[in-house]
Design an enzyme around this catalytic site. Structure first.
Site, PDB file in Angstrom:
ATOM      1  N   LEU A 105       8.819 -22.551   3.287  1.00  0.00           N
ATOM      2  CA  LEU A 105       8.167 -23.028   2.069  1.00  0.00           C
ATOM      3  C   LEU A 105       7.964 -21.800   1.188  1.00  0.00           C
ATOM      4  O   LEU A 105       7.617 -20.726   1.679  1.00  0.00           O
ATOM      5  CB  LEU A 105       6.815 -23.674   2.378  1.00  0.00           C
ATOM      6  CG  LEU A 105       6.823 -25.035   3.086  1.00  0.00           C
ATOM      7  CD1 LEU A 105       5.397 -25.479   3.372  1.00  0.00           C
ATOM      8  CD2 LEU A 105       7.545 -26.080   2.241  1.00  0.00           C
ATOM      9  N   ASP A 106       8.183 -21.966  -0.121  1.00  0.00           N
ATOM     10  CA  ASP A 106       7.951 -20.853  -1.036  1.00  0.00           C
ATOM     11  C   ASP A 106       6.522 -20.342  -0.893  1.00  0.00           C
ATOM     12  O   ASP A 106       5.618 -21.084  -0.494  1.00  0.00           O
ATOM     13  CB  ASP A 106       8.176 -21.304  -2.480  1.00  0.00           C
ATOM     14  CG  ASP A 106       9.623 -21.638  -2.771  1.00  0.00           C
ATOM     15  OD1 ASP A 106      10.497 -21.148  -2.041  1.00  0.00           O
ATOM     16  OD2 ASP A 106       9.871 -22.402  -3.719  1.00  0.00           O
ATOM     17  N   THR A 107       6.313 -19.109  -1.294  1.00  0.00           N
ATOM     18  CA  THR A 107       4.984 -18.517  -1.226  1.00  0.00           C
ATOM     19  C   THR A 107       3.968 -19.349  -1.998  1.00  0.00           C
ATOM     20  O   THR A 107       2.828 -19.533  -1.561  1.00  0.00           O
ATOM     21  CB  THR A 107       5.012 -17.087  -1.797  1.00  0.00           C
ATOM     22  OG1 THR A 107       5.968 -16.311  -1.059  1.00  0.00           O
ATOM     23  CG2 THR A 107       3.647 -16.420  -1.677  1.00  0.00           C
ATOM     24  N   ARG A 190      14.627 -23.877  -3.178  1.00  0.00           N
ATOM     25  CA  ARG A 190      13.722 -24.300  -4.255  1.00  0.00           C
ATOM     26  C   ARG A 190      14.188 -25.592  -4.928  1.00  0.00           C
ATOM     27  O   ARG A 190      14.010 -25.794  -6.136  1.00  0.00           O
ATOM     28  CB  ARG A 190      13.573 -23.179  -5.294  1.00  0.00           C
ATOM     29  CG  ARG A 190      12.924 -21.925  -4.736  1.00  0.00           C
ATOM     30  CD  ARG A 190      12.859 -20.811  -5.765  1.00  0.00           C
ATOM     31  NE  ARG A 190      11.941 -21.120  -6.856  1.00  0.00           N
ATOM     32  CZ  ARG A 190      10.636 -20.899  -6.842  1.00  0.00           C
ATOM     33  NH1 ARG A 190      10.066 -20.382  -5.761  1.00  0.00           N
ATOM     34  NH2 ARG A 190       9.886 -21.188  -7.887  1.00  0.00           N
ATOM     35  N   ALA A 251      11.938 -26.283  -0.190  1.00  0.00           N
ATOM     36  CA  ALA A 251      11.444 -26.505  -1.529  1.00  0.00           C
ATOM     37  C   ALA A 251      11.289 -25.178  -2.218  1.00  0.00           C
ATOM     38  O   ALA A 251      10.859 -24.213  -1.670  1.00  0.00           O
ATOM     39  CB  ALA A 251      10.093 -27.194  -1.527  1.00  0.00           C
TER      40      ALA A 251
END
Length: 251
Positions: A105-107, A190, A251
């Protein structure tokens, strides 16, 4: 794993005493590889046979760990970030088993992240060819029209090819922003943010709330818990159902 008595497998899975497991078998509640087993003394190999009780899959006993984490925003999906940013190591520090994350998962994305030390399952869950569906809730700019759902289900062309959602719902609109929920099985980098941005509604906040049959529920941000027996069985079922034809056996 050598074959052992079916009732012993059920008892080891925490379904009750051997006597209670005998009763389950006698009442036709147990099936092995799709066949109801209602006689005593049947032997199974829990490593290869698919065993169900009342339709729910009973995972084979093993020494692996399967953990559900609600990742907070601001945490890098890494066990040791090279740049010294806050990462997952501080969250899992109290556990003795060595865990690794399934996908990323993105930061700045929060929500459901699976941690495990089962390399085979992790590979399948993260591999795009298995197409496990994930659910996201996003706060986006603009008043999203209901008609966007059809457009996103049909697909939008991105710089790395077309992308589409499986389900899209506008949950709320307020003060020039909208809360939307979507299901998507694509695992490209993303993908949710890029897709909504291309649709004209940049993402302000993004949370993953489900991964296949697993749901974040009321788990607090930054907390984790082991998967239940039923959750793990459902997860194995989801992997089997999503397996590409040539692989039998984010994502």
């Amino acid at each position: 794993m050598a074959e052992i008595r079916l009732q012993k497998v059920l008892a080891q899975a925490g379904l009750g005493s051997r006597r209670r497991c005998d009763d389950m078998i006698a009442h036709g509640r147990v099936e092995v590889n799709g066949e109801i087993i209602d006689v005593m003394g049947a032997r199974v190999d829990p490593a290869t046979d698919v065993i169900r009780v009342d339709g729910k899959r009973i995972p084979a006993p093993n020494d692996h760990a399967y953990v559900l984490l609600n990742k907070p925003r601001g945490i890098v999906t890494s066990m040791a970030d090279e740049r010294g940013r806050p990462d997952l190591s501080s969250i899992v520090a109290g556990r003795e088993d060595r865990l690794f994350h399934v996908g990323r998962l993105d930061t700045d994305t929060s929500g459901l992240l699976i941690l495990t030390n089962d390399g085979d399952l992790a590979h399948k869950l993260a591999h795009p060819s298995f197409e496990i569906t994930k659910t996201y809730v996003a706060l986006v700019d603009g008043d999203v029209p209901d008609s966007l759902a059809a457009k996103l289900r049909a697909g939008i062309e991105l710089d790395d090819g077309p992308a589409k959602v499986d389900r899209f719902l506008v949950k709320d609109r307020s003060r020039g922003r909208s809360m939307v929920e979507l299901d998507i099985h694509m695992g490209r980098n993303r993908i949710v943010r890029r897709l909504l941005d291309a649709a004209g509604h940049p993402v302000r906040e993004l949370t993953r709330t489900a991964f296949g049959p697993l749901h974040i529920g009321g788990l607090a941000s930054g907390k984790m818990r082991d998967l239940t027996r039923d959750e793990l069985g459902a997860l194995f079922d989801a992997v089997d159902a999503a397996a590409p034809d040539d692989a039998a056996g984010d994502a």
